[in-house]
Design an enzyme around this catalytic site. Sequence first.
Site, PDB file in Angstrom:
ATOM      1  N   ASP A 116       0.838  -1.196   0.000  1.00  0.00           N
ATOM      2  CA  ASP A 116       0.000   0.000   0.000  1.00  0.00           C
ATOM      3  C   ASP A 116       0.874   1.247   0.000  1.00  0.00           C
ATOM      4  OD1 ASP A 116      -2.441   1.308  -0.082  1.00  0.00           O
ATOM      5  OD2 ASP A 116      -2.556   1.499   2.092  1.00  0.00           O
ATOM      6  N   TYR A 118       1.130   5.728  -0.615  1.00  0.00           N
ATOM      7  CA  TYR A 118       0.694   6.915   0.142  1.00  0.00           C
ATOM      8  C   TYR A 118       0.902   8.103  -0.797  1.00  0.00           C
ATOM      9  CZ  TYR A 118       0.744   9.641   4.633  1.00  0.00           C
ATOM     10  OH  TYR A 118       0.485  10.477   5.703  1.00  0.00           O
ATOM     11  N   ARG A 132       1.438  15.299  13.104  1.00  0.00           N
ATOM     12  CA  ARG A 132       2.755  15.873  13.427  1.00  0.00           C
ATOM     13  C   ARG A 132       2.796  17.397  13.386  1.00  0.00           C
ATOM     14  NH1 ARG A 132       3.785  11.437  10.337  1.00  0.00           N
ATOM     15  NH2 ARG A 132       3.592  12.692   8.464  1.00  0.00           N
ATOM     16  N   GLU A 190      -9.286   4.126  -2.329  1.00  0.00           N
ATOM     17  CA  GLU A 190      -8.077   3.918  -3.129  1.00  0.00           C
ATOM     18  C   GLU A 190      -8.429   3.193  -4.425  1.00  0.00           C
ATOM     19  OE1 GLU A 190      -4.616   2.391  -1.120  1.00  0.00           O
ATOM     20  OE2 GLU A 190      -5.290   3.098   0.849  1.00  0.00           O
ATOM     21  N   ASP A 220      -9.119   0.422   1.906  1.00  0.00           N
ATOM     22  CA  ASP A 220      -8.104  -0.002   2.869  1.00  0.00           C
ATOM     23  C   ASP A 220      -8.588   0.371   4.271  1.00  0.00           C
ATOM     24  OD1 ASP A 220      -5.656  -0.778   3.962  1.00  0.00           O
ATOM     25  OD2 ASP A 220      -4.748   1.184   3.630  1.00  0.00           O
ATOM     26  N   ARG A 224      -7.655   3.830  13.168  1.00  0.00           N
ATOM     27  CA  ARG A 224      -6.795   5.003  13.410  1.00  0.00           C
ATOM     28  C   ARG A 224      -6.205   5.051  14.805  1.00  0.00           C
ATOM     29  NH1 ARG A 224      -5.753   5.982   8.310  1.00  0.00           N
ATOM     30  NH2 ARG A 224      -7.619   6.521   7.119  1.00  0.00           N
ATOM     31  N   GLN A 227      -3.452   2.560  14.886  1.00  0.00           N
ATOM     32  CA  GLN A 227      -2.381   3.073  14.022  1.00  0.00           C
ATOM     33  C   GLN A 227      -1.518   4.125  14.734  1.00  0.00           C
ATOM     34  OE1 GLN A 227      -3.944   4.682  10.371  1.00  0.00           O
ATOM     35  NE2 GLN A 227      -1.945   5.167   9.507  1.00  0.00           N
ATOM     36  N   LYS A 240      -3.919  -1.942   9.746  1.00  0.00           N
ATOM     37  CA  LYS A 240      -4.279  -2.096   8.339  1.00  0.00           C
ATOM     38  C   LYS A 240      -4.516  -3.561   7.976  1.00  0.00           C
ATOM     39  CE  LYS A 240      -3.275   2.245   7.150  1.00  0.00           C
ATOM     40  NZ  LYS A 240      -4.106   3.103   6.327  1.00  0.00           N
ATOM     41  N   THR A 244      -9.007  -5.532   3.539  1.00  0.00           N
ATOM     42  CA  THR A 244      -8.814  -4.632   2.398  1.00  0.00           C
ATOM     43  C   THR A 244      -9.798  -5.116   1.347  1.00  0.00           C
ATOM     44  OG1 THR A 244      -6.460  -4.452   2.936  1.00  0.00           O
ATOM     45  CG2 THR A 244      -7.133  -3.761   0.721  1.00  0.00           C
ATOM     46  N   THR A 336      -4.694   6.556  -0.134  1.00  0.00           N
ATOM     47  CA  THR A 336      -5.963   7.279  -0.080  1.00  0.00           C
ATOM     48  C   THR A 336      -5.930   8.457  -1.036  1.00  0.00           C
ATOM     49  OG1 THR A 336      -6.011   6.733   2.239  1.00  0.00           O
ATOM     50  CG2 THR A 336      -7.582   8.403   1.502  1.00  0.00           C
ATOM     51  N   GLU A 350      -9.936  12.445   7.667  1.00  0.00           N
ATOM     52  CA  GLU A 350      -9.759  13.777   7.080  1.00  0.00           C
ATOM     53  C   GLU A 350     -11.077  14.552   7.040  1.00  0.00           C
ATOM     54  OE1 GLU A 350      -7.738  11.414   3.836  1.00  0.00           O
ATOM     55  OE2 GLU A 350      -7.036  13.447   3.374  1.00  0.00           O
TER      56      GLU A 350
HETATM   57 MN    MN Z   1      -4.020   2.940   2.508  1.00  0.00          MN
END
Ligand code: MN
Length: 406
Positions: A116, A118, A132, A190, A220, A224, A227, A240, A244, A336, A350
Amino acid sequence: MKSWVESANSPATDFPLNNLPYGVFSLPGIAPHCGVAIGDYVLDVINIDHGIDPKYFNRPSWNDFMAAGPDVWSAFRARLTEMLTNPQYEESVRAHLVPRRDVQLLLPLDVTEYTDFYSSKQHATNVGTMFRGKENALPPNWLWMPIGYNGRASSVCVSGTPVQRPWGQLKREGADPEFLPCERFDIELEVGAIVGQPSSGMVSVEQADEMIFGYVLLNDWSARDIQSWEYQPLGPFQAKATATTISPWIVSKTALEPFRTASKEREIPLLKHLEEHRKMLYDIDLEVVLAPESGESTTLARTNYKELYFSAPQQLCHHTTSGCSMRVGDLLGSGTISGPEPENFGSLLEMSWGGKNPIGLNGGGTRSFLQDGDTVTLKGSAKGDGYRIGFGECVGKVVPARDALA
Ligand code: MN
């Protein structure tokens, strides 16, 4: 081009004559095997005279056909197109059309490996800002290479498979981690690229494009809260690995050819091996729809495949730079796909901005993350003049966590 299969000529169908996507179907009493979608039907390709060895199709995956290579891919396609266009074949072929509503669709390939990526800049910027801060949103390597992680092929399931809410270690602010059902279960919109030819050693971007057999929609599913605690420094792992989901029809590169489009302008020049010398993305409209248990559906987001910064051939080229060999049936997730505005974001993380701005649903209620009983449907199609190349649907319903400690 018109087919004698009337339903294939409707502007509303996902499966006109110039799509012919590849799936695996079963019927009561008939072993799962390969079929091709046309209009409202699945064409059973075992017993019709297309001139390609039936051994490729009399099995529950397209892997052997993919391994046969691009010359066989195009010969098969040309012959099917002829047989579905020319009325002289109608009498013999019609007996092998199965109404699509009667079949069960299975995974169209044996997924041998799954990686996968990004590769949407908007998505990486959004997530980076939340995790971050704005200053460090985009990792320093991001504009230089398509970053990714090695996923689990065993997690890949076909559209319609229920998705069970996972358990994991959740770390709340100021407290020790606890082992609990995921509280921030999410989707990722995705597109998956399917590798149809093997490689050993590094391949160029152009060779990578030749190796790709086709594309599917891919969700996917992502935990969160799991993660955010587990991901440093080796990246996502259990967050993850629940599931999927992919759409049941592999849309070929040939069907998508008229929709090729160039990647976005580079913000820094790429190193030479990653440069593209032709258009490698596609103009494919994508959307996410959520339906609560016995509730009204809401379209949560609309975006487009061409929003990616790195294409699947660039991802595949980068994947082989180490000498890593690729296999027939390798699946590459795009990452994504988020567009510029909140209504173009490809994950709930998001859309709700980490849960700060819950999303309103038609018929009342809100969502920050998925609730049990929610059904998520991804849709995708490339729009031509009076027709569209559709992917079908990529659907999954969230079912409650089982008691992992019982
Ligand atoms: Mn993904």
